[in-house]
Scaffold this motif. Structure first.
Motif, mmCIF file in Angstrom:
data_model
loop_
_atom_site.group_PDB
_atom_site.id
_atom_site.type_symbol
_atom_site.label_atom_id
_atom_site.label_comp_id
_atom_site.label_asym_id
_atom_site.label_seq_id
_atom_site.Cartn_x
_atom_site.Cartn_y
_atom_site.Cartn_z
ATOM 1 N N ASN A 79 -99.472 -76.443 39.265
ATOM 2 C CA ASN A 79 -99.863 -76.069 37.910
ATOM 3 C C ASN A 79 -100.189 -77.339 37.133
ATOM 4 N N LYS A 80 -100.486 -77.236 35.851
ATOM 5 C CA LYS A 80 -100.972 -78.397 35.108
ATOM 6 C C LYS A 80 -99.916 -79.484 34.929
ATOM 7 N N ARG A 81 -98.633 -79.131 35.048
ATOM 8 C CA ARG A 81 -97.582 -80.139 34.892
ATOM 9 C C ARG A 81 -97.262 -80.853 36.199
ATOM 10 N N GLY A 82 -97.388 -80.158 37.306
ATOM 11 C CA GLY A 82 -97.192 -80.772 38.615
ATOM 12 C C GLY A 82 -95.815 -81.372 38.834
ATOM 13 N N LEU A 83 -94.779 -80.733 38.292
ATOM 14 C CA LEU A 83 -93.427 -81.263 38.451
ATOM 15 C C LEU A 83 -92.908 -81.024 39.866
ATOM 16 N N HIS A 84 -92.211 -82.005 40.403
ATOM 17 C CA HIS A 84 -91.504 -81.857 41.670
ATOM 18 C C HIS A 84 -90.108 -81.309 41.351
ATOM 19 N N PRO A 85 -89.415 -80.740 42.324
ATOM 20 C CA PRO A 85 -88.058 -80.255 42.060
ATOM 21 C C PRO A 85 -87.157 -81.332 41.438
ATOM 22 N N LEU A 86 -87.313 -82.580 41.880
ATOM 23 C CA LEU A 86 -86.463 -83.649 41.354
ATOM 24 C C LEU A 86 -86.757 -83.940 39.881
ATOM 25 N N HIS A 87 -88.002 -83.771 39.459
ATOM 26 C CA HIS A 87 -88.323 -83.910 38.038
ATOM 27 C C HIS A 87 -87.536 -82.875 37.219
ATOM 28 N N VAL A 88 -87.494 -81.643 37.738
ATOM 29 C CA VAL A 88 -86.824 -80.557 37.020
ATOM 30 C C VAL A 88 -85.328 -80.856 36.902
ATOM 31 N N ALA A 89 -84.707 -81.256 38.019
ATOM 32 C CA ALA A 89 -83.273 -81.559 38.004
ATOM 33 C C ALA A 89 -82.975 -82.753 37.095
ATOM 34 N N ALA A 90 -83.853 -83.754 37.114
ATOM 35 C CA ALA A 90 -83.657 -84.949 36.277
ATOM 36 C C ALA A 90 -83.778 -84.601 34.799
ATOM 37 N N LYS A 91 -84.760 -83.774 34.471
ATOM 38 C CA LYS A 91 -84.969 -83.382 33.074
ATOM 39 C C LYS A 91 -83.765 -82.620 32.537
ATOM 40 N N MET A 92 -83.109 -81.864 33.416
ATOM 41 C CA MET A 92 -81.913 -81.119 33.032
ATOM 42 C C MET A 92 -80.685 -82.020 32.975
ATOM 43 N N GLY A 93 -80.784 -83.201 33.571
ATOM 44 C CA GLY A 93 -79.643 -84.119 33.590
ATOM 45 C C GLY A 93 -78.569 -83.728 34.587
ATOM 46 N N SER A 94 -78.933 -82.938 35.606
ATOM 47 C CA SER A 94 -77.955 -82.470 36.586
ATOM 48 C C SER A 94 -77.801 -83.470 37.726
ATOM 49 N N THR A 95 -76.707 -84.214 37.714
ATOM 50 C CA THR A 95 -76.470 -85.166 38.802
ATOM 51 C C THR A 95 -76.195 -84.419 40.110
ATOM 52 N N GLU A 96 -75.586 -83.234 40.031
ATOM 53 C CA GLU A 96 -75.306 -82.468 41.241
ATOM 54 C C GLU A 96 -76.600 -82.071 41.940
ATOM 55 N N LEU A 97 -77.551 -81.524 41.171
ATOM 56 C CA LEU A 97 -78.817 -81.101 41.771
ATOM 57 C C LEU A 97 -79.649 -82.303 42.210
ATOM 58 N N CYS A 98 -79.645 -83.360 41.421
ATOM 59 C CA CYS A 98 -80.369 -84.576 41.820
ATOM 60 C C CYS A 98 -79.818 -85.100 43.141
ATOM 61 N N SER A 99 -78.494 -85.117 43.282
ATOM 62 C CA SER A 99 -77.866 -85.609 44.515
ATOM 63 C C SER A 99 -78.239 -84.746 45.714
ATOM 64 N N LEU A 100 -78.228 -83.426 45.528
ATOM 65 C CA LEU A 100 -78.613 -82.530 46.623
ATOM 66 C C LEU A 100 -80.041 -82.807 47.080
ATOM 67 N N LEU A 101 -80.936 -82.986 46.121
ATOM 68 C CA LEU A 101 -82.340 -83.230 46.457
ATOM 69 C C LEU A 101 -82.522 -84.595 47.114
ATOM 70 N N ILE A 102 -81.839 -85.596 46.590
ATOM 71 C CA ILE A 102 -81.932 -86.937 47.177
ATOM 72 C C ILE A 102 -81.405 -86.928 48.604
ATOM 73 N N ASP A 103 -80.286 -86.243 48.829
ATOM 74 C CA ASP A 103 -79.728 -86.145 50.180
ATOM 75 C C ASP A 103 -80.686 -85.442 51.133
ATOM 76 N N ALA A 104 -81.530 -84.571 50.579
ATOM 77 C CA ALA A 104 -82.524 -83.862 51.397
ATOM 78 C C ALA A 104 -83.833 -84.649 51.493
ATOM 79 N N ARG A 105 -83.801 -85.903 51.056
ATOM 80 C CA ARG A 105 -84.932 -86.826 51.144
ATOM 81 C C ARG A 105 -86.060 -86.487 50.175
ATOM 82 N N ALA A 106 -85.699 -86.049 48.978
ATOM 83 C CA ALA A 106 -86.715 -85.839 47.941
ATOM 84 C C ALA A 106 -87.362 -87.181 47.597
ATOM 85 N N ASP A 107 -88.608 -87.118 47.208
ATOM 86 C CA ASP A 107 -89.391 -88.319 46.874
ATOM 87 C C ASP A 107 -89.004 -88.800 45.475
#
Length: 199
Positions: free
Chosen positions: A82-110
């Motif tokens: 879509n026009k924003r082109g957010l990755h899942p990690l952008h969404v978790a970061a914008k929410m400030g969720s360290t738990e979700l950011c960690s899960l994504l990073i552990d799964a090799r998110a960019d």
């Protein structure tokens, strides 16, 4: 049996999106998510707004569904179509969720992924010091350990024939086997007849 409605919005014609999976992830319906995946639903399915099931599970903080999707090989580095082109990690970061950011990073998110506005997940974590520090530390650690990282941006650049972007990402240690959730960078280059990139 559950009838599946399919959409090809934003996807290759070879991959059929399972709208029900996206809706179930958004609603936090864990049993239905599991059932649909068991029935063969594509884990990187997108809804009508171009967001994947993973995007929705993160946005609504359905941690158990995020774990299920990642464990069943959902690609954590696929941007929304879509026009924003957010990755899942952008969404978790914008929410400030360290738990979700960690899960994504552990799964090799960019962690260097760029949204349509050319901002990284770390920049999206402004106002959330813990999430911002986690992302910044991970970026530093990647540079220190000289590891390759997956980059959906690389796969997209290969599809478009953007040689300068590809060279920059490869110099920054992007994994040349990165995917956009469906195809690798090389496959995208072949599909787009980008001979300079293929060679």
């Amino acid at each position: 049996p559950i009838p599946l409605q399919h959409s090809t919005t934003g996807s290759s014609p070879l991959v059929v999106d399972c709208v029900e999976l996206v809706d179930a992830a958004k609603a936090g319906n864990t049993p239905l998510v599991l059932l649909l995946i068991q029935r063969g639903a594509h884990v990187n399915s997108r809804g009508k707004n171009g967001k994947t099931a993973l995007h929705h599970a993160i946005k609504y903080r359905h941690v158990s569904i995020v774990r299920i999707l990642l464990e069943t090989q959902a690609d954590p580095s696929v941007p929304a179509y879509n026009k924003r082109g957010l990755h899942p990690l952008h969404v978790a970061a914008k929410m400030g969720s360290t738990e979700l950011c960690s899960l994504l990073i552990d799964a090799r998110a960019d962690v260097t992924a760029l949204a349509a506005d050319k901002r990284t997940p770390t920049e999206y974590a402004d106002g959330h010091p813990s999430a911002k520090k986690l992302l910044a530390d991970h970026l530093q650690g990647k540079a220190t350990h000289d590891q390759r990282f997956p980059s959906a941006h690389l796969a997209a650049a290969a599809r478009k024939g953007s040689v300068d972007i590809i060279n920059g990402l490869l110099l920054s240690k992007a994994d040349p086997n990165s995917t956009d959730g469906t195809y690798t960078a090389l496959q995208n280059a072949v599909r787009g007849s980008q001979l300079e990139i293929i060679n």
